[in-house]
Structure formats: C-alpha cells, structure tokens
Design a protein around this motif. Structure first.
Motif, PDB file in Angstrom:
ATOM      1  N   LYS A  97       0.837  -0.973  -0.183  1.00 19.09           N
ATOM      2  CA  LYS A  97       0.048  -0.052  -0.010  1.00 19.09           C
ATOM      3  C   LYS A  97       0.795   1.352  -0.074  1.00 19.09           C
ATOM      4  N   ASP A 157      -3.159   3.485  -2.643  1.00 18.73           N
ATOM      5  CA  ASP A 157      -3.353   2.738  -3.824  1.00 18.73           C
ATOM      6  C   ASP A 157      -2.645   1.510  -3.636  1.00 18.73           C
ATOM      7  N   THR A 158      -2.648   0.595  -4.413  1.00 20.06           N
ATOM      8  CA  THR A 158      -1.907  -0.892  -4.291  1.00 20.06           C
ATOM      9  C   THR A 158      -0.862  -1.026  -5.256  1.00 20.06           C
ATOM     10  N   LYS A 178       1.836  -3.835  -6.911  1.00 22.45           N
ATOM     11  CA  LYS A 178       1.831  -5.267  -6.998  1.00 22.45           C
ATOM     12  C   LYS A 178       3.428  -5.651  -7.537  1.00 22.45           C
TER      13      LYS A 178
END
Length: 155
Positions: A104, A146-147, A149
C-alpha cells in the motif's frame, strides 16, 4: 527515533565529485522487473530496476539524465521501517512513492529537487520506495492507499 532512519539513496560516493556534471562512478547492475500500480484511474504497468543490495540502493538513480516513460527504480529495504532519501548527485527531478510491506502507498514526495541534500522522509514505516520521473505519479493518479503489485510485497 532518528536512529531508526536510514539515509541512503542518492548519497555521495566517496572520492567522486559532487557537482552537477560530475563524472559518475561505474554503474551497478540491477534487474529490470514488471510492477503494477493500481490507482483510481486503473492498473498501470511499469518496468523498474530493482535495487536490492546496499551498493545498488546507495547508487540509486544518481547521475542519470533520463528515465523511460514506463520506467523507474524500486528500492527494496527488506524490512519495514521509516526511511529517508535525498537527491544528492541526482540530476533528474523525481517522484518518490513510499510503499508498505502490504503493498500500500503510505506517502508520496512529488518533484524532488535535483541535487538537493534536503531529507525526504517516508513519514512512517515503508518496505520500499519507487522512484519515477517527476510528474509520473500525478499522470497515473497515484495516491496514498493505492496498491502496488510486485513479489517483494507480502513475502
């Protein structure tokens, strides 16, 4: 509390000039890997160099004069902790995205001033920092929460 801060990235390399236009030390090889940042505007795929070792993190983006539009650098600290950065020997203005172990976004520093020795803090624990060309974070609508990855998160 200050003892927990790690001041690395964009640090001066001993024995090398510290002025704009200085001759850079030899580059340190880094893997280029895909990363995805999921924002309110959608999923954005980038290809970033990954700085995992102390030498790679120390060198960072020092002396670089350009970055690919879909590129940047991911700094992996291997543990979550408060971190601090600076722009010494870095001619590019950069956006810094601080990311937690859970992937995050915890804070952002936008358009960092080239060559500045001003300390830029994560404002809290971070596992990693993504450096992008200035303006990219705004273009991609990157915001706190926000994420991100990539395999380093939630390992």
């Amino acid at each position: 509390m200050a003892a927990f801060f790690v001041l690395i990235f964009c640090a001066a390399v001993p024995g090398h000039a510290k002025e704009p236009g200085a001759s850079p030390p030899p580059a340190v090889k880094m893997a280029i890997e895909p990363i995805e940042i999921v924002t309110a505007s959608g999923a954005h795929r980038l290809r970033v160099e990954v700085a995992r070792t102390p030498d790679q993190r120390e060198r960072g983006l020092m002396f670089r004069t350009s970055l690919p539009a879909d590129g940047g650098m991911l700094f992996d600290f291997h543990e979550e902790r408060p971190v601090a950065m600076w722009m010494k020997n870095t001619p590019l203005s950069l956006d810094m995205v601080f990311v937690s172990r859970a992937g995050k976004v915890v804070s952002l520093a936008l358009a960092a001033e080239p060559y500045s020795e001003r300390v830029i803090s994560s404002g809290g624990p971070a596992l990693a920092v993504i450096e992008l060309a200035a303006g990219v974070a705004q273009r991609l609508s990157i915001a706190v929460g926000d994420t991100v990855k990539h395999p380093i998160f939630e390992r």
